[in-house]
Design a protein around this motif. Sequence first.
Motif, PDB file in Angstrom:
ATOM      1  N   GLU A 189       0.815  -1.221   0.000  1.00  9.09           N
ATOM      2  CA  GLU A 189       0.000   0.000   0.000  1.00  9.09           C
ATOM      3  C   GLU A 189       0.845   1.266   0.000  1.00  9.09           C
ATOM      4  O   GLU A 189       0.304   2.370  -0.117  1.00  9.09           O
ATOM      5  CB  GLU A 189      -0.913   0.031   1.230  1.00  9.09           C
ATOM      6  CG  GLU A 189      -2.122  -0.867   1.142  1.00  9.09           C
ATOM      7  CD  GLU A 189      -3.104  -0.557   2.262  1.00  9.09           C
ATOM      8  OE1 GLU A 189      -3.629   0.576   2.308  1.00  9.09           O
ATOM      9  OE2 GLU A 189      -3.327  -1.441   3.111  1.00  9.09           O
ATOM     10  N   ALA A 245       0.515   3.850  -2.978  1.00  7.81           N
ATOM     11  CA  ALA A 245      -0.716   4.649  -2.940  1.00  7.81           C
ATOM     12  C   ALA A 245      -0.640   5.689  -1.828  1.00  7.81           C
ATOM     13  O   ALA A 245      -1.085   6.840  -1.993  1.00  7.81           O
ATOM     14  CB  ALA A 245      -1.921   3.741  -2.727  1.00  7.81           C
ATOM     15  N   PHE A 246      -0.075   5.307  -0.697  1.00  7.20           N
ATOM     16  CA  PHE A 246       0.088   6.233   0.431  1.00  7.20           C
ATOM     17  C   PHE A 246       0.972   7.408   0.031  1.00  7.20           C
ATOM     18  O   PHE A 246       0.607   8.582   0.225  1.00  7.20           O
ATOM     19  CB  PHE A 246       0.684   5.487   1.622  1.00  7.20           C
ATOM     20  CG  PHE A 246       1.114   6.384   2.746  1.00  7.20           C
ATOM     21  CD1 PHE A 246       0.188   6.912   3.634  1.00  7.20           C
ATOM     22  CD2 PHE A 246       2.451   6.699   2.919  1.00  7.20           C
ATOM     23  CE1 PHE A 246       0.587   7.746   4.667  1.00  7.20           C
ATOM     24  CE2 PHE A 246       2.861   7.534   3.956  1.00  7.20           C
ATOM     25  CZ  PHE A 246       1.931   8.053   4.831  1.00  7.20           C
ATOM     26  N   SER A 288      -0.502   9.947  -2.338  1.00  2.00           N
ATOM     27  CA  SER A 288      -1.507  10.855  -1.779  1.00  2.00           C
ATOM     28  C   SER A 288      -0.913  12.223  -1.442  1.00  2.00           C
ATOM     29  O   SER A 288      -1.643  13.220  -1.370  1.00  2.00           O
ATOM     30  CB  SER A 288      -2.150  10.239  -0.529  1.00  2.00           C
ATOM     31  OG  SER A 288      -1.248  10.222   0.564  1.00  2.00           O
ATOM     32  N   GLY A 315     -14.673   4.780   6.301  1.00  2.00           N
ATOM     33  CA  GLY A 315     -13.482   5.595   6.139  1.00  2.00           C
ATOM     34  C   GLY A 315     -12.506   5.495   7.274  1.00  2.00           C
ATOM     35  O   GLY A 315     -11.473   6.147   7.265  1.00  2.00           O
ATOM     36  N   PRO A 343     -10.720   2.491   8.701  1.00  2.00           N
ATOM     37  CA  PRO A 343     -10.407   1.064   8.790  1.00  2.00           C
ATOM     38  C   PRO A 343      -9.632   0.729  10.059  1.00  2.00           C
ATOM     39  O   PRO A 343      -8.784   1.486  10.504  1.00  2.00           O
ATOM     40  CB  PRO A 343      -9.539   0.825   7.550  1.00  2.00           C
ATOM     41  CG  PRO A 343      -8.959   2.159   7.236  1.00  2.00           C
ATOM     42  CD  PRO A 343     -10.004   3.163   7.626  1.00  2.00           C
ATOM     43  N   TRP A 389      -6.296   6.828   7.029  1.00  5.82           N
ATOM     44  CA  TRP A 389      -5.172   6.970   6.102  1.00  5.82           C
ATOM     45  C   TRP A 389      -5.518   7.951   4.984  1.00  5.82           C
ATOM     46  O   TRP A 389      -6.633   7.912   4.442  1.00  5.82           O
ATOM     47  CB  TRP A 389      -4.823   5.617   5.478  1.00  5.82           C
ATOM     48  CG  TRP A 389      -4.341   4.592   6.449  1.00  5.82           C
ATOM     49  CD1 TRP A 389      -5.075   3.613   7.042  1.00  5.82           C
ATOM     50  CD2 TRP A 389      -3.007   4.434   6.929  1.00  5.82           C
ATOM     51  NE1 TRP A 389      -4.279   2.854   7.870  1.00  5.82           N
ATOM     52  CE2 TRP A 389      -3.001   3.335   7.816  1.00  5.82           C
ATOM     53  CE3 TRP A 389      -1.804   5.118   6.688  1.00  5.82           C
ATOM     54  CZ2 TRP A 389      -1.853   2.899   8.472  1.00  5.82           C
ATOM     55  CZ3 TRP A 389      -0.661   4.689   7.341  1.00  5.82           C
ATOM     56  CH2 TRP A 389      -0.686   3.595   8.219  1.00  5.82           C
ATOM     57  N   HIS A 397      -4.641   7.971   1.928  1.00  7.16           N
ATOM     58  CA  HIS A 397      -4.851   7.340   0.611  1.00  7.16           C
ATOM     59  C   HIS A 397      -6.132   6.516   0.584  1.00  7.16           C
ATOM     60  O   HIS A 397      -6.504   5.997  -0.461  1.00  7.16           O
ATOM     61  CB  HIS A 397      -3.653   6.452   0.240  1.00  7.16           C
ATOM     62  CG  HIS A 397      -3.430   5.277   1.148  1.00  7.16           C
ATOM     63  ND1 HIS A 397      -3.030   5.427   2.456  1.00  7.16           N
ATOM     64  CD2 HIS A 397      -3.543   3.936   0.938  1.00  7.16           C
ATOM     65  CE1 HIS A 397      -2.894   4.230   3.004  1.00  7.16           C
ATOM     66  NE2 HIS A 397      -3.210   3.315   2.110  1.00  7.16           N
ATOM     67  N   GLN A 398      -6.825   6.405   1.720  1.00  6.36           N
ATOM     68  CA  GLN A 398      -8.068   5.641   1.793  1.00  6.36           C
ATOM     69  C   GLN A 398      -9.282   6.512   2.115  1.00  6.36           C
ATOM     70  O   GLN A 398     -10.417   6.083   1.929  1.00  6.36           O
ATOM     71  CB  GLN A 398      -7.953   4.542   2.850  1.00  6.36           C
ATOM     72  CG  GLN A 398      -6.916   3.471   2.532  1.00  6.36           C
ATOM     73  CD  GLN A 398      -6.802   2.436   3.640  1.00  6.36           C
ATOM     74  OE1 GLN A 398      -7.280   2.645   4.752  1.00  6.36           O
ATOM     75  NE2 GLN A 398      -6.170   1.320   3.341  1.00  6.36           N
ATOM     76  N   SER A 399      -9.046   7.724   2.622  1.00  6.06           N
ATOM     77  CA  SER A 399     -10.134   8.570   3.108  1.00  6.06           C
ATOM     78  C   SER A 399      -9.902  10.014   2.699  1.00  6.06           C
ATOM     79  O   SER A 399      -8.782  10.401   2.364  1.00  6.06           O
ATOM     80  CB  SER A 399     -10.227   8.488   4.636  1.00  6.06           C
ATOM     81  OG  SER A 399     -10.302   7.154   5.075  1.00  6.06           O
TER      82      SER A 399
END
Length: 467
Positions: A19, A22-23, A26, A267, A269, A286, A288-290
Amino acid sequence: MIQLPDKFVEKMKGLLGDESDAFLKSYEEDRALGLRINPLKADPGEFVRQSSFLSEPVPWASEGFYYQAGQRPGKHPYHEAGVYYIQEPSAMAVVELLDPMPGEKILDLCAAPGGKTTHIAGKLKGKGFLLSNEIHPARAKILAQNVERMGIGNSVVTNEDSHSLSLKFPEFFDRIVVDAPCSGEGMFRKDEAARLEWSPDHVEVCARRQREILENAAGMLKSGGTMVYSTCTFSPEENEQVIESFLISHPDFSVVDKGERPGLSHGMPKWSKYGSEDLKKTFRIWPHQSEGEGHYLAVLKKEGDMVSERKRSSPAYLKDKVIWKEVELFLKELLADPEVFLDRKEYILFGEQLYLLPPEMIDLKGIKVIRPGLHMGTIKKNRFEPSHALALSLRKEEVLSWAEIPANHEDIVKYLKGQTLSAPFSWPVRLDKKGWVLVVTDGYSIGFAKLAAGILKNHYPKGLRWM
């Protein structure tokens, strides 16, 4: 392009594995911008329907909304009126997980600049007691200013270290927020100073301080009480490892699983790659997720039954009948129902400054207090002059005289710049008689003026005036 510390990048690649790309990507994207409606001032649903600059709701915050880059809600009359608080969206999750209830005693231990405190105050709805503490004097003053702007009357602002407070308030609070000072990794996208200050050694220093603060907070929580620990960093040393160490030394505490509560798990996790089953009940937000910056949250419960309150000494309330007569006269001239204030006894004097304390506040001796409650005003020779804080705590329907200036009218800018306003007025007014008038904008109180001979003399504080 944001330049991240090399050792931080290396650390995050090891922590996130697949991950990590992606992080890190961001950090090339614009950060999410958010604000939170103040329910002490406005109904969130109604305000959003009338607003021209709010977009989607923040999924984990009932009063939070995103706004678009390029808009400037901080330069709007509504901001000066305390209708909303500009806050990073992820940070709004803390108080939602705390879930404060009206009437409770709450501690915000590391409270500046005021995001969590003002959020808690909205949930309390004016009922209960909120102690908002900040160890750094300059930041404590900013905290007090934000408490005032949001019209909060049941908060006391202190400037203490956590150990000193723990001696003063043993097993006192129903709920506590520990938004611990941290290495700020989650804020790297918005805060260059945090990036420049970061180092592995700084992470370790923060972790030691966090364990100490959490230890002191535990002693101030009642049995059966709830505490939320949060940081805006990614380091397990400051997050899971702090909580794991705390649980080992405090078997009367456990992690609460809030993941099934509607809206909160979206949002946010749970962290499932590190630590025990208890730690998998804690939250990571995170970037990159939210739509928010990095945050860590753990909800802790102190086992045991709520016990009866121990007897604690009260402050020395005002007993000077001459001073009180002036205050009483002012309240009767200003308010439609002065008994709301006249029935209270918890008034104290700090020099010439009159404050109304929350009824639950104990003796102030021995702690550094920045704001002991609602600042009512100043006792001057043969008269009482109301404070800006009092104006912001009132509603139009509570006063006898008011002036309603629309937020899009040029006169509201004149008022915020400290200028005098003269009759005839081109906006609604209700002037009972000469004297103090509450100035409101679209129904939201924003300050005082004083009426004499058809002129509203401006009493908007000089330090807050627009340039």
